[in-house]
Design a protein around this motif. Structure first.
Motif, PDB file in Angstrom:
ATOM      1  N   GLY A 218      -4.686   6.234   8.173  1.00 42.05           N
ATOM      2  CA  GLY A 218      -5.889   6.465   7.381  1.00 42.05           C
ATOM      3  C   GLY A 218      -6.618   7.733   7.794  1.00 42.05           C
TER       4      GLY A 218
ATOM      5  N   ASN B 201       0.852   4.167  -2.730  1.00 45.40           N
ATOM      6  CA  ASN B 201       0.616   5.560  -2.344  1.00 45.40           C
ATOM      7  C   ASN B 201       1.738   6.482  -2.799  1.00 45.40           C
TER       8      ASN B 201
ATOM      9  N   SER C  34       0.834  -1.205   0.000  1.00 46.04           N
ATOM     10  CA  SER C  34       0.000   0.000   0.000  1.00 46.04           C
ATOM     11  C   SER C  34       0.866   1.251   0.000  1.00 46.04           C
TER      12      SER C  34
ATOM     13  N   THR D 107      -9.076  16.613  -7.806  1.00 45.36           N
ATOM     14  CA  THR D 107      -9.541  15.707  -6.748  1.00 45.36           C
ATOM     15  C   THR D 107      -9.920  16.455  -5.486  1.00 45.36           C
TER      16      THR D 107
ATOM     17  N   VAL E  83      -0.755  11.502   2.076  1.00 49.71           N
ATOM     18  CA  VAL E  83      -0.530  10.610   0.937  1.00 49.71           C
ATOM     19  C   VAL E  83      -0.560  11.407  -0.366  1.00 49.71           C
ATOM     20  N   SER E  84      -1.477  12.362  -0.457  1.00 54.64           N
ATOM     21  CA  SER E  84      -1.595  13.182  -1.662  1.00 54.64           C
ATOM     22  C   SER E  84      -0.356  14.037  -1.879  1.00 54.64           C
TER      23      SER E  84
ATOM     24  N   PRO F  26      -9.094  11.373   6.667  1.00 56.28           N
ATOM     25  CA  PRO F  26      -8.954  12.495   5.735  1.00 56.28           C
ATOM     26  C   PRO F  26      -7.632  13.238   5.833  1.00 56.28           C
TER      27      PRO F  26
ATOM     28  N   VAL G  72      -2.312  11.803  -8.106  1.00 61.69           N
ATOM     29  CA  VAL G  72      -3.415  12.674  -7.682  1.00 61.69           C
ATOM     30  C   VAL G  72      -3.818  13.637  -8.785  1.00 61.69           C
TER      31      VAL G  72
ATOM     32  N   ALA H  49       0.944   7.620   7.417  1.00 60.88           N
ATOM     33  CA  ALA H  49      -0.330   7.967   6.774  1.00 60.88           C
ATOM     34  C   ALA H  49      -1.086   6.729   6.312  1.00 60.88           C
ATOM     35  N   THR H  50      -0.361   5.762   5.731  1.00 60.92           N
ATOM     36  CA  THR H  50      -0.991   4.549   5.205  1.00 60.92           C
ATOM     37  C   THR H  50      -1.689   3.764   6.309  1.00 60.92           C
TER      38      THR H  50
ATOM     39  N   PHE I  29     -10.845  15.628  -1.508  1.00 59.15           N
ATOM     40  CA  PHE I  29     -10.797  14.546  -0.544  1.00 59.15           C
ATOM     41  C   PHE I  29     -11.893  14.704   0.478  1.00 59.15           C
TER      42      PHE I  29
ATOM     43  N   THR J 262      -5.002  11.202   4.301  1.00 59.61           N
ATOM     44  CA  THR J 262      -5.160  11.235   2.843  1.00 59.61           C
ATOM     45  C   THR J 262      -4.425  12.423   2.253  1.00 59.61           C
TER      46      THR J 262
END
Length: 221
Positions: A167, A109, A105, A119, A175-176, A169, A115, A163-164, A121, A172
């Motif tokens: 989890g 990511n 994962s 997008t 990860v972005s 927002p 991204v 981050a993975t 989120f 996210t």
């Protein structure tokens, strides 16, 4: 006292390395978009705190303790990659199937360009264009400075792991940021982490859009 001496010796060595390589490390203040317009600075009040989960802390600590963190690198396209196969890593670091899935994962990511500029989120309706995340001085002490001592790819992997596994927002957004970050930005972020450790501060990261072009913003707080 001995611990502090070692800490500041490490900081001095890292600062020396960055001073030598300074021409290669762009600063946020000098970053410009394609039109020559300076990248907007951010308001610290708009920065959200990232709180890694207990599982994220345990997994990230395991990466450092085992030496797994050194298996990561960043390729010429800015993607996070592993320098070994999953089977070899499983055997070498005694990883279970859950840990291997987390690694997969993380690599997914850490793919640059993943991204879309359009997008949004969900859950809190925060877009990556105004989403910036801060890490506390405790996070810097626990993980990020140790990663900075290894190098930018380890910083990338440490942030990605937290981050993975965490989890949500805010994770996210982290990860972005990693999905659009490049090696020069990683060097700048690593430099911010070194400063944060020396000054007992935290660090923040985020993305500022110049039209359709993303720019990484980072600094201390």
């Amino acid at each position: 006292m001995l611990k502090n001496k070692k800490k500041f010796k490490s900081i001095s060595m890292l600062l020396s390395a960055f001073i030598i390589a300074a021409p290669m490390v762009p600063t946020i203040a000098s970053a410009k978009g394609i039109s020559g317009t300076p990248v907007k600075s951010i308001s610290i009040s708009s920065v959200q705190k990232f709180a890694p989960s207990d599982n994220a802390i345990k997994f990230t600590q395991k990466m450092f303790d085992s030496g797994l963190i050194k298996e990561f690198s960043v390729d010429t396209k800015g993607n996070l990659v592993l320098n070994n196969t999953y089977d070899n890593l499983k055997s070498k670091y005694n990883l279970d199937s859950s840990s291997i899935q987390i690694l997969k994962s993380m690599i997914a990511n850490g793919q640059k360009g993943k991204v879309s500029t359009s997008t949004i989120f969900d859950t809190s309706a925060i877009s990556v264009s105004n989403g910036n995340v801060k890490f506390t001085n405790s996070d810097v002490n626990a993980f990020l400075f140790a990663a900075a001592e290894i190098g930018p790819s380890a910083v990338f992997a440490a942030l990605d792991a937290m981050a993975t596994v965490t989890g949500g927002p805010v994770a996210t957004i982290v990860v972005s940021v990693l999905a659009v970050i490049g090696l020069p930005s990683l060097k700048s972020l690593t430099y911010s982490i070194i400063q944060a450790e020396a000054n007992n501060q935290g660090v923040y990261i985020g993305v500022s859009w110049n039209g359709v072009f993303p720019n990484i913003v980072s600094g201390t707080w």
